[in-house]
Design a protein around this motif. Structure first.
Motif, PDB file in Angstrom:
ATOM      1  N   UNK B 131       0.827  -1.209   0.000  1.00 17.09           N
ATOM      2  CA  UNK B 131       0.000   0.000   0.000  1.00 17.09           C
ATOM      3  C   UNK B 131       0.863   1.262   0.000  1.00 17.09           C
ATOM      4  N   UNK B 132       0.338   2.278  -0.639  1.00 22.05           N
ATOM      5  CA  UNK B 132       0.991   3.582  -0.625  1.00 22.05           C
ATOM      6  C   UNK B 132       0.159   4.522   0.222  1.00 22.05           C
ATOM      7  N   UNK B 133       0.831   5.376   0.980  1.00 20.03           N
ATOM      8  CA  UNK B 133       0.098   6.299   1.839  1.00 20.03           C
ATOM      9  C   UNK B 133       0.620   7.720   1.636  1.00 20.03           C
ATOM     10  N   UNK B 134      -0.290   8.673   1.773  1.00 22.89           N
ATOM     11  CA  UNK B 134       0.102  10.085   1.736  1.00 22.89           C
ATOM     12  C   UNK B 134      -0.501  10.712   2.987  1.00 22.89           C
ATOM     13  N   UNK B 135       0.359  11.359   3.780  1.00 27.24           N
ATOM     14  CA  UNK B 135      -0.096  11.784   5.105  1.00 27.24           C
ATOM     15  C   UNK B 135       0.432  13.150   5.473  1.00 27.24           C
ATOM     16  N   UNK B 136      -0.273  13.759   6.419  1.00 27.37           N
ATOM     17  CA  UNK B 136       0.243  14.975   7.020  1.00 27.37           C
ATOM     18  C   UNK B 136       1.265  14.543   8.064  1.00 27.37           C
ATOM     19  N   UNK B 137       2.525  14.953   7.946  1.00 30.04           N
ATOM     20  CA  UNK B 137       3.549  14.385   8.825  1.00 30.04           C
ATOM     21  C   UNK B 137       3.442  14.808  10.291  1.00 30.04           C
ATOM     22  N   UNK B 138       2.855  15.962  10.537  1.00 25.72           N
ATOM     23  CA  UNK B 138       2.821  16.453  11.919  1.00 25.72           C
ATOM     24  C   UNK B 138       1.957  15.574  12.808  1.00 25.72           C
ATOM     25  N   UNK B 139       0.748  15.298  12.355  1.00 23.38           N
ATOM     26  CA  UNK B 139      -0.180  14.548  13.201  1.00 23.38           C
ATOM     27  C   UNK B 139      -0.360  13.105  12.762  1.00 23.38           C
ATOM     28  N   UNK B 285      -9.272   0.500   7.668  1.00 21.88           N
ATOM     29  CA  UNK B 285      -8.202   0.657   8.654  1.00 21.88           C
ATOM     30  C   UNK B 285      -7.705   2.101   8.675  1.00 21.88           C
ATOM     31  N   UNK B 286      -7.527   2.658   7.476  1.00 20.43           N
ATOM     32  CA  UNK B 286      -7.041   4.042   7.378  1.00 20.43           C
ATOM     33  C   UNK B 286      -8.062   5.000   7.999  1.00 20.43           C
ATOM     34  N   UNK B 287      -9.343   4.760   7.734  1.00 15.08           N
ATOM     35  CA  UNK B 287     -10.374   5.645   8.293  1.00 15.08           C
ATOM     36  C   UNK B 287     -10.425   5.545   9.820  1.00 15.08           C
ATOM     37  N   UNK B 288     -10.276   4.327  10.328  1.00 12.47           N
ATOM     38  CA  UNK B 288     -10.267   4.148  11.786  1.00 12.47           C
ATOM     39  C   UNK B 288      -9.055   4.861  12.394  1.00 12.47           C
ATOM     40  N   UNK B 289      -7.927   4.744  11.718  1.00 11.71           N
ATOM     41  CA  UNK B 289      -6.703   5.419  12.193  1.00 11.71           C
ATOM     42  C   UNK B 289      -6.897   6.940  12.182  1.00 11.71           C
ATOM     43  N   UNK B 290      -7.514   7.446  11.100  1.00 14.07           N
ATOM     44  CA  UNK B 290      -7.731   8.893  10.986  1.00 14.07           C
ATOM     45  C   UNK B 290      -8.627   9.416  12.105  1.00 14.07           C
ATOM     46  N   UNK B 291      -9.664   8.639  12.408  1.00 11.29           N
ATOM     47  CA  UNK B 291     -10.575   9.076  13.479  1.00 11.29           C
ATOM     48  C   UNK B 291      -9.817   9.159  14.810  1.00 11.29           C
ATOM     49  N   UNK B 292      -8.954   8.162  15.065  1.00 20.73           N
ATOM     50  CA  UNK B 292      -8.155   8.193  16.300  1.00 20.73           C
ATOM     51  C   UNK B 292      -7.205   9.393  16.285  1.00 20.73           C
ATOM     52  N   UNK B 293      -6.679   9.721  15.102  1.00 15.68           N
ATOM     53  CA  UNK B 293      -5.785  10.878  14.988  1.00 15.68           C
ATOM     54  C   UNK B 293      -6.525  12.176  15.292  1.00 15.68           C
ATOM     55  N   UNK B 301      -3.221  15.774  22.257  1.00 16.33           N
ATOM     56  CA  UNK B 301      -2.276  14.712  22.607  1.00 16.33           C
ATOM     57  C   UNK B 301      -1.288  14.557  21.439  1.00 16.33           C
ATOM     58  N   UNK B 302      -0.487  15.601  21.242  1.00 17.83           N
ATOM     59  CA  UNK B 302       0.440  15.639  20.106  1.00 17.83           C
ATOM     60  C   UNK B 302       1.860  15.872  20.613  1.00 17.83           C
ATOM     61  N   UNK B 303       2.813  15.481  19.776  1.00 15.26           N
ATOM     62  CA  UNK B 303       4.206  15.719  20.149  1.00 15.26           C
ATOM     63  C   UNK B 303       4.499  17.226  20.086  1.00 15.26           C
ATOM     64  N   UNK B 304       5.578  17.639  20.729  1.00 11.36           N
ATOM     65  CA  UNK B 304       5.944  19.060  20.725  1.00 11.36           C
ATOM     66  C   UNK B 304       6.190  19.527  19.290  1.00 11.36           C
ATOM     67  N   UNK B 305       6.842  18.664  18.517  1.00 11.84           N
ATOM     68  CA  UNK B 305       7.130  18.995  17.122  1.00 11.84           C
ATOM     69  C   UNK B 305       5.829  19.221  16.334  1.00 11.84           C
ATOM     70  N   UNK B 306       4.868  18.318  16.571  1.00 18.37           N
ATOM     71  CA  UNK B 306       3.589  18.438  15.868  1.00 18.37           C
ATOM     72  C   UNK B 306       2.859  19.707  16.278  1.00 18.37           C
ATOM     73  N   UNK B 307       2.903  20.020  17.568  1.00 20.13           N
ATOM     74  CA  UNK B 307       2.219  21.228  18.046  1.00 20.13           C
ATOM     75  C   UNK B 307       2.848  22.482  17.432  1.00 20.13           C
ATOM     76  N   UNK B 308       4.178  22.481  17.361  1.00 21.86           N
ATOM     77  CA  UNK B 308       4.872  23.630  16.787  1.00 21.86           C
ATOM     78  C   UNK B 308       4.541  23.772  15.299  1.00 21.86           C
TER      79      UNK B 308
END
Lengths: 175, 328
Positions: B131-139, B285-293, B301-308
């Motif tokens: 599978x190929x995925x394209x994502x927002x890296x921060x979150x 699976x991707x949709x379930x993951x997105x909802x959790x995100x 509940x994000x990393x400092x890098x993601x918040x910045x």
């Protein structure tokens, strides 16, 4: 009670009413998870796609199980790591699962064995094609972007392998 | 044409009936009989393609059908033709005695999925999909996924994935200034043609290692000018966007965390059958993951890098005092 009308006849029991939303706490993980989906848009997309590809020639017969219920069950299956049987069983007893499926109110009835049969869920799954899957994901992404939670400005792309589970061997494969 | 089709159907049924009689009571399938029957079926059934194509033409010109009916029939005929072509190809391979490869999955008539990792039958990764995925890296929100048949080259994933994200962006009603500024990838984006295609769409392709030297997370103004000039995006992308893109970049641990989340939700083992099943399982699976995100974003509940990073992108921060309404 809106969804109740679309569910099977055995969904309406004889016992007292139970408001599902009142019972499931707002901090419950399944409730929080379920509240993130744009259910109306997702349900409409599924119904539009299915109506186009599998038109029903007649309006006779039992009213089908609501699309929202089946779609939520399919998603919950992956979130809670359940089989079809397990998630359908949970829908009968777990109020958080009922909430995620959009069921607002139920009547308590001990004699009811199930709300949705696993076979119905499997049949629903066969009607989802790749185009519809892309559309559902696009709607979810669009909803998140619209709320300002996610930005597609900077993206990362990659691939990853995953295992193929089915390894059946039969006579035809050894021809 | 209707009479022809009925006649053909009768003939094919007759062959299958004969095949059934030959194998009846034997409790096993005779390979030689299967091969003979397949050959007969292929010969007798050859006019099927011609009839289907003729039907397609007639459906388009049929005045008594509505547009929706015409479209439905055309879709069904196209699907049937594709299925016929696939079955005929597989049948010919079998009747010519060509053995199936060791890594063949399920049954002979399933679409072939090329393995990406060969091994023994008890090996956990004998067969695989990629599978190929394209994502927002921060979150870690996955904007789209692709599950092609076989094991195509990595660059072939990128443009379809970007198109899917752009389709999702088109569905956004409220925010008008939504656009893809940059795309980062490891191996996939080294392809020159692909980079050019992305630059044409106004997308920067930073974060791709062109030399052995590591990419600077904070590029100098000269470096920014050089990158914009190389991509031909002067005026389309601002230096600030280039800076953000470089800061975001490509990070293998970020991708690994996304993969781990998906594997934890059942993407490791495809339990639904065939390509269709794999697509449904992966999509859910991707949709379930997105909802959790989204839940994580809403509760900070994000990393400092993601918040910045979200702060730099001027994304909305969850307001804990917001009135909670039932969204169900």
């Amino acid at each position: 009670m809106r969804l109740l009308r679309h569910l099977q006849h055995w969904f309406t029991g004889q016992g007292f009413h139970l408001a599902v939303a009142d019972f499931v706490p707002e901090t419950h993980p399944v409730r929080q998870w379920a509240d993130t989906f744009p259910w109306a848009a997702l349900g409409a997309a599924v119904e539009r796609s299915v109506a186009q590809r599998f038109p029903t020639p007649t309006a006779r017969g039992r009213v089908p199980v609501a699309t929202r219920v089946l779609l939520a069950l399919e998603l919950l299956k992956h979130e809670l790591h359940c089989s079809d049987e397990q998630i359908c069983s949970q829908l009968r007893t777990d109020l958080a699962v009922m909430y995620a499926c959009g069921i607002e109110e139920v009547r308590v009835e001990r004699s009811q064995g199930h709300f949705v049969l696993p076979e119905v869920l499997a049949q629903f799954r066969t009607r989802i094609d790749a185009a519809l899957m892309d559309e559902l994901l696009a709607l979810q992404a669009a909803a998140a972007m619209e709320q300002g939670l996610v930005s597609p400005a900077h993206l990362v792309v990659d691939t990853f392998p995953s295992e193929q589970g089915s390894q059946r061997v039969n006579d035809a494969a050894t021809l | 044409m209707k009479a022809q089709a009925q006649h053909l159907q009768r003939d094919l049924a007759k062959i299958m009936r004969r095949f059934g009689r030959q194998c009846r009571g034997q409790s096993k399938v005779f390979v030689s009989v299967v091969r003979q029957t397949e050959t007969q079926l292929l010969t007798t059934g050859s006019p099927v393609v011609g009839l289907a194509r003729a039907a397609q033409v007639q459906v388009q010109s049929a005045a008594q059908l509505t547009a929706a009916q015409r479209q439905r029939w055309a879709t069904q005929l196209t699907v049937a033709l594709a299925a016929h072509q696939q079955i005929a190809t597989q049948s010919r391979r079998l009747t010519h005695g060509k053995p199936l490869p060791q890594c063949k999955i399920v049954n002979a008539y399933d679409p072939t999925i090329a393995p990406i990792c060969k091994g023994k039958s008890n090996c956990p990764t004998q067969f695989g999909r990629k599978p190929g995925i394209i994502a927002e890296p921060a979150t870690g929100f996955l904007c789209a996924f692709a599950l092609p048949v076989g094991n195509p080259a990595d660059p072939s994933y990128v443009v379809p994935l970007v198109t899917k994200v752009q389709h999702a962006m088109a569905l956004v009603a409220g925010r008008s200034a939504v656009a893809i500024h940059s795309l980062a990838g490891e191996l996939a984006l080294n392809d020159a043609t692909l980079r050019e295609t992305l630059h044409t769409r106004g997308i920067l392709t930073v974060g791709i290692p062109q030399t052995v030297e590591p990419l600077l997370p904070a590029p100098t103004p000269e470096e920014i000018r050089r990158m914009l000039h190389a991509a031909g995006l002067h005026g389309k992308r601002t230096p600030y966007q280039v800076q953000l893109a470089c800061a975001s970049g490509y990070s293998r641990p970020v991708v690994e965390s996304l993969i781990a989340s998906l594997l934890g939700r059942g993407a490791a083992r495809i339990t639904y059958k065939g390509q269709h099943g794999a697509t449904v399982q992966m999509g859910m699976t991707v949709m379930a993951h997105n909802a959790a995100t989204v839940v994580r974003i809403q509760h900070n509940r994000l990393s400092t890098r993601a918040q910045k990073f979200r702060h730099l992108l001027r994304l909305k921060r969850h307001n804990s005092n917001e009135f909670k309404v039932v969204k169900n």
